[in-house]
Design a protein around this motif. Structure first.
Motif, PDB file in Angstrom:
ATOM      1  N   ALA A  75      -8.089   6.952   1.508  1.00 40.49           N
ATOM      2  CA  ALA A  75      -8.606   6.000   0.499  1.00 40.49           C
ATOM      3  C   ALA A  75      -7.464   5.374  -0.302  1.00 40.49           C
ATOM      4  O   ALA A  75      -7.679   4.902  -1.411  1.00 40.49           O
ATOM      5  N   THR A  76      -6.257   5.363   0.267  1.00 42.39           N
ATOM      6  CA  THR A  76      -5.140   4.752  -0.462  1.00 42.39           C
ATOM      7  C   THR A  76      -5.062   3.250  -0.238  1.00 42.39           C
ATOM      8  O   THR A  76      -4.255   2.571  -0.876  1.00 42.39           O
ATOM      9  N   SER A  77      -5.863   2.733   0.692  1.00 43.62           N
ATOM     10  CA  SER A  77      -5.857   1.282   0.905  1.00 43.62           C
ATOM     11  C   SER A  77      -7.145   0.873   1.612  1.00 43.62           C
ATOM     12  O   SER A  77      -7.975   1.725   1.963  1.00 43.62           O
ATOM     13  N   ASN A 118       2.688   9.025  -3.818  1.00 43.34           N
ATOM     14  CA  ASN A 118       2.900   7.955  -4.805  1.00 43.34           C
ATOM     15  C   ASN A 118       1.755   6.952  -4.774  1.00 43.34           C
ATOM     16  O   ASN A 118       1.240   6.534  -5.811  1.00 43.34           O
ATOM     17  N   LYS A 119       1.373   6.575  -3.546  1.00 46.21           N
ATOM     18  CA  LYS A 119       0.242   5.650  -3.395  1.00 46.21           C
ATOM     19  C   LYS A 119      -1.025   6.277  -3.988  1.00 46.21           C
ATOM     20  O   LYS A 119      -1.805   5.628  -4.675  1.00 46.21           O
ATOM     21  N   ALA A 120      -1.203   7.572  -3.708  1.00 42.70           N
ATOM     22  CA  ALA A 120      -2.409   8.283  -4.163  1.00 42.70           C
ATOM     23  C   ALA A 120      -2.475   8.338  -5.687  1.00 42.70           C
ATOM     24  O   ALA A 120      -3.533   8.122  -6.278  1.00 42.70           O
ATOM     25  N   SER A 148      -6.290   2.225  23.690  1.00 38.31           N
ATOM     26  CA  SER A 148      -6.245   3.511  22.990  1.00 38.31           C
ATOM     27  C   SER A 148      -7.118   3.474  21.728  1.00 38.31           C
ATOM     28  O   SER A 148      -7.889   4.413  21.457  1.00 38.31           O
ATOM     29  N   TYR A 149      -7.000   2.388  20.964  1.00 33.02           N
ATOM     30  CA  TYR A 149      -7.808   2.271  19.737  1.00 33.02           C
ATOM     31  C   TYR A 149      -9.297   2.215  20.101  1.00 33.02           C
ATOM     32  O   TYR A 149     -10.123   2.924  19.494  1.00 33.02           O
ATOM     33  N   SER A 150      -9.641   1.406  21.103  1.00 29.29           N
ATOM     34  CA  SER A 150     -11.047   1.280  21.517  1.00 29.29           C
ATOM     35  C   SER A 150     -11.596   2.628  21.970  1.00 29.29           C
ATOM     36  O   SER A 150     -12.724   3.012  21.622  1.00 29.29           O
ATOM     37  N   LEU A 201     -14.848  -7.070  10.745  1.00 28.68           N
ATOM     38  CA  LEU A 201     -13.410  -7.348  10.816  1.00 28.68           C
ATOM     39  C   LEU A 201     -12.919  -7.527   9.379  1.00 28.68           C
ATOM     40  O   LEU A 201     -13.404  -8.387   8.643  1.00 28.68           O
ATOM     41  N   VAL A 202     -11.985  -6.679   8.971  1.00 23.94           N
ATOM     42  CA  VAL A 202     -11.610  -6.606   7.558  1.00 23.94           C
ATOM     43  C   VAL A 202     -10.090  -6.723   7.418  1.00 23.94           C
ATOM     44  O   VAL A 202      -9.342  -6.056   8.155  1.00 23.94           O
ATOM     45  N   ARG A 203      -9.633  -7.548   6.500  1.00 24.95           N
ATOM     46  CA  ARG A 203      -8.190  -7.754   6.284  1.00 24.95           C
ATOM     47  C   ARG A 203      -7.600  -6.536   5.566  1.00 24.95           C
ATOM     48  O   ARG A 203      -7.770  -6.386   4.360  1.00 24.95           O
ATOM     49  N   THR A 204      -6.967  -5.648   6.328  1.00 24.99           N
ATOM     50  CA  THR A 204      -6.420  -4.414   5.751  1.00 24.99           C
ATOM     51  C   THR A 204      -5.083  -4.085   6.425  1.00 24.99           C
ATOM     52  O   THR A 204      -4.666  -4.774   7.361  1.00 24.99           O
ATOM     53  N   GLY A 205      -4.507  -2.987   5.995  1.00 26.27           N
ATOM     54  CA  GLY A 205      -3.240  -2.521   6.564  1.00 26.27           C
ATOM     55  C   GLY A 205      -3.359  -2.028   8.000  1.00 26.27           C
ATOM     56  O   GLY A 205      -2.343  -1.748   8.642  1.00 26.27           O
TER      57      GLY A 205
HETATM   58  N1  LIG Z   1      -9.997  -3.367   9.223  1.00 24.06           N
HETATM   59  C1  LIG Z   1     -10.871  -3.576  10.169  1.00 24.06           C
HETATM   60  O1  LIG Z   1     -11.110  -4.739  10.593  1.00 24.06           O
HETATM   61  C2  LIG Z   1     -11.614  -2.431  10.770  1.00 24.06           C
HETATM   62  C3  LIG Z   1     -12.608  -2.706  11.717  1.00 24.06           C
HETATM   63  C4  LIG Z   1     -13.301  -1.644  12.292  1.00 24.06           C
HETATM   64  C5  LIG Z   1     -13.013  -0.355  11.913  1.00 24.06           C
HETATM   65  N2  LIG Z   1     -12.030  -0.124  10.985  1.00 24.06           N
HETATM   66  C6  LIG Z   1     -11.769   1.269  10.610  1.00 24.06           C
HETATM   67  O2  LIG Z   1     -11.855   1.388   9.210  1.00 24.06           O
HETATM   68  C7  LIG Z   1     -11.141   2.546   8.782  1.00 24.06           C
HETATM   69  C8  LIG Z   1     -10.290   2.211   7.568  1.00 24.06           C
HETATM   70  O3  LIG Z   1      -9.240   1.357   7.983  1.00 24.06           O
HETATM   71  P1  LIG Z   1      -8.736   0.103   7.129  1.00 24.06           P
HETATM   72  O4  LIG Z   1      -9.074  -1.110   7.920  1.00 24.06           O
HETATM   73  O5  LIG Z   1      -9.191   0.202   5.737  1.00 24.06           O
HETATM   74  O6  LIG Z   1      -7.143   0.288   7.268  1.00 24.06           O
HETATM   75  P2  LIG Z   1      -6.018   0.720   6.205  1.00 24.06           P
HETATM   76  O7  LIG Z   1      -6.033  -0.189   5.041  1.00 24.06           O
HETATM   77  O8  LIG Z   1      -4.767   0.824   7.012  1.00 24.06           O
HETATM   78  O9  LIG Z   1      -6.510   2.157   5.723  1.00 24.06           O
HETATM   79  C9  LIG Z   1      -6.367   3.275   6.543  1.00 24.06           C
HETATM   80  C10 LIG Z   1      -6.295   4.509   5.687  1.00 24.06           C
HETATM   81  O10 LIG Z   1      -6.029   5.634   6.543  1.00 24.06           O
HETATM   82  C11 LIG Z   1      -4.844   6.283   6.070  1.00 24.06           C
HETATM   83  N3  LIG Z   1      -4.088   6.882   7.170  1.00 24.06           N
HETATM   84  C12 LIG Z   1      -3.602   6.279   8.277  1.00 24.06           C
HETATM   85  N4  LIG Z   1      -2.896   7.159   9.017  1.00 24.06           N
HETATM   86  C13 LIG Z   1      -2.925   8.338   8.348  1.00 24.06           C
HETATM   87  C14 LIG Z   1      -2.366   9.610   8.581  1.00 24.06           C
HETATM   88  N5  LIG Z   1      -1.595   9.877   9.638  1.00 24.06           N
HETATM   89  N6  LIG Z   1      -2.599  10.602   7.690  1.00 24.06           N
HETATM   90  C15 LIG Z   1      -3.326  10.368   6.584  1.00 24.06           C
HETATM   91  N7  LIG Z   1      -3.893   9.176   6.300  1.00 24.06           N
HETATM   92  C16 LIG Z   1      -3.675   8.171   7.177  1.00 24.06           C
HETATM   93  C17 LIG Z   1      -4.037   5.184   5.409  1.00 24.06           C
HETATM   94  O11 LIG Z   1      -3.042   5.735   4.562  1.00 24.06           O
HETATM   95  P3  LIG Z   1      -1.794   4.815   4.053  1.00 24.06           P
HETATM   96  O12 LIG Z   1      -2.325   4.023   2.881  1.00 24.06           O
HETATM   97  O13 LIG Z   1      -0.763   5.816   3.669  1.00 24.06           O
HETATM   98  O14 LIG Z   1      -1.400   3.936   5.204  1.00 24.06           O
HETATM   99  C18 LIG Z   1      -5.143   4.455   4.668  1.00 24.06           C
HETATM  100  O15 LIG Z   1      -5.499   5.135   3.508  1.00 24.06           O
HETATM  101  C19 LIG Z   1     -10.326   3.002   9.999  1.00 24.06           C
HETATM  102  O16 LIG Z   1     -10.972   4.085  10.627  1.00 24.06           O
HETATM  103  C20 LIG Z   1     -10.362   1.785  10.900  1.00 24.06           C
HETATM  104  O17 LIG Z   1     -10.172   2.114  12.256  1.00 24.06           O
HETATM  105  C21 LIG Z   1     -11.345  -1.123  10.401  1.00 24.06           C
END
Ligand SMILES: NC(=O)c1ccc[n+]([C@@H]2O[C@H](COP(=O)([O-])OP(=O)(O)OC[C@H]3O[C@@H](n4cnc5c(N)ncnc54)[C@H](OP(=O)(O)O)[C@@H]3O)[C@@H](O)[C@H]2O)c1
Length: 288
Positions: free
Chosen positions: A15-17, A42-44, A167-169, A200-204
Motif C-alpha cells: 500500500a505504499t503506492s 521510508n515510503k511506508a 509471465s505477468y499474465s 488499467l490504472v496509471r501506477t508504478g
Molecule cells: N495498474 C494497473 O493497470 C493494474 C491492472 C491490473 C492489475 N493490477 C494489479 O494491481 C495491484 C497493485 O498494483 P499497482 O498498479 O497499484 O502498482 P504499484 O503502484 O507498483 O503498487 C504495487 C505495490 O506492491 C508493492 N510491491 C511490489 N513488489 C514488492 C515486493 N517485492 N515486496 C513488497 N512489496 C512489493 C509496491 O511497493 P513499492 O512502493 O515499494 O514499489 C507497491 O506498494 C498489483 O497486483 C497489480 O498487478 C494493476
C-alpha cells in the motif's frame, strides 16, 4: 448480513503506492483498523503519516516485508501473528511486472514469486486469523491480463524462454485459479474469497516498461483512486458472500478465462504450489 467496515481489521499488501495506497486511504477514512505491508520503510512512514492526517484515524500501522523473499515473508508472518490474533479482511494487492527475467534471492522468477507464491503463502498462514472473525473476506488483486495466461505445470517460471508479458499474465491467471479453488475449499466455513481486475490504472506497475511503450499502454488509464474502487467495494459491500469465488470488474462479477474452471488443473496447480513453498518453508501445512 451485517457488515460494518468501521469495526473491521484489514491487512493490505503493497500500500505504499498505486491501487493499494488508494485502497488504504479510503478504508482508513471509513474508520477501519488498517495494517499495510511495505518493502521500503521510508515510503511506508510517509504513507502512514499521510493516511493518519487525511483520515484522522490513528489505527493504521505497517509491517516491513519483501514479498520476493520467503525468509522475509516468514519473519513478517511471525511478527504479525504476535500482535494480531484475528483478521476480517486480507487484501492481496501487492504486485510486480518484470519485463526481463529477474530471480529472487531464493532463485525464483520474481513475478511468479511476488504475484502468486507470496499471496498463496500469506493467505494460508493467516487463515486461522480469518477463521477467528467469520464472516471474513480475502480479496486477491488479479488482472484482465489473466486472459493471456497459460498454465504449464512443468514450466511455471518460464526461466528458459522468459517473456515478461506471458509471465505477468500467467501469475494473474494463477491467483485467479487460487481464488476459485480456495473459495470452493472454504465453502460453508465463513471465509469468502474474491478476485479483482482494477482496470488499467496509471501506477508504478509499469515502471519497468520502456517509456514509449508505457505511454502507449497507459493511454486512457484510470487514476489509482478509480482503480481502487472494486477492492473498496468488496471490502465494504454487504450481502456479497454468495458471490464467493467470483472475479469482479467495475464492482460486478464478470466472466473469466474458461481455463480457470478446469478443476483438475486448479488442484494440480494447488499441489504444485505447496511443493514449491515446502522447499523453502519446511513446516508449511495448508489448513484446506
Ligand atoms: N495498474 C494497473 O493497470 C493494474 C491492472 C491490473 C492489475 N493490477 C494489479 O494491481 C495491484 C497493485 O498494483 P499497482 O498498479 O497499484 O502498482 P504499484 O503502484 O507498483 O503498487 C504495487 C505495490 O506492491 C508493492 N510491491 C511490489 N513488489 C514488492 C515486493 N517485492 N515486496 C513488497 N512489496 C512489493 C509496491 O511497493 P513499492 O512502493 O515499494 O514499489 C507497491 O506498494 C498489483 O497486483 C497489480 O498487478 C494493476
Amino acid at each position: 448480513m451485517e457488515w460494518n467496515i468501521s469495526s473491521k481489521t484489514v491487512l493490505i499488501t503493497g500500500a505504499t503506492s498505486g491501487i493499494g495506497k488508494a485502497t488504504l486511504m479510503d478504508l482508513a477514512k471509513s474508520g477501519a483498523n488498517v495494517i499495510f505491508t511495505a518493502r521500503d520503510v521510508n515510503k511506508a512512514e510517509a504513507v502512514l503519516k499521510e493516511a493518519k492526517e487525511l483520515s484522522k484515524n490513528e489505527n493504521i500501522e505497517f509491517f516491513e516485508v519483501d514479498l520476493s523473499s520467503f525468509k522475509s515473508i516468514s519473519d513478517f508472518l511471525t511478527r504479525f501473528k504476535e500482535k494480531f490474533h484475528n483478521l476480517d479482511i486480507l487484501i492481496n494487492n501487492a504486485g510486480t511486472w518484470n519485463m526481463k527475467l529477474t530471480l529472487t534471492d531464493d532463485g525464483i522468477e520474481k513475478t511468479f514469486m511476488v504475484n502468486y507464491l507470496a499471496p498463496f503463502y500469506i493467505t494460508h498462514s493467516l487463515l486461522p486469523l480469518l477463521f477467528e472473525n467469520i464472516p471474513s473476506r480475502i480479496i486477491n488483486v488479479s488482472s484482465a491480463m489473466h486472459k493471456g495466461g497459460k498454465i504449464n505445470l512443468d514450466n511455471l517460471e518460464l526461466k528458459n524462454h522468459y517473456n515478461g508479458i506471458q509471465s505477468y499474465s500467467n501469475s494473474k491467471l494463477m491467483i485467479l485459479m487460487f481464488t476459485i479453488e480456495l473459495a470452493k475449499r472454504l465453502k460453508d466455513k465463513g471465509v469468502y474469497v474474491f478476485a479483482v481486475h482494477p482496470g488499467l490504472v496509471r501506477t508504478g506497475l509499469f515502471s519497468n516498461f520502456p517509456k514509449p511503450l508505457r505511454d502507449l499502454f497507459l493511454m486512457g488509464a484510470k487514476t489509482p483512486e478509480q482503480g481502487a474502487q472494486t477492492s473498496i467495494y468488496l471490502s465494504k459491500a454487504k450481502d456479497i458472500e454468495y458471490l464467493t469465488g467470483s472475479y469482479f470488474v467495475d464492482s460486478k462479477p464478470t466472466d473469466y478465462l474458461y481455463v480457470a474452471d478446469n478443476e483438475e488443473l486448479r488442484r494440480k496447480l494447488w499441489d504444485k504450489t505447496i511443493e514449491y513453498i515446502k522447499k523453502y518453508i519446511k513446516d508449511f501445512e495448508p489448513l484446506v
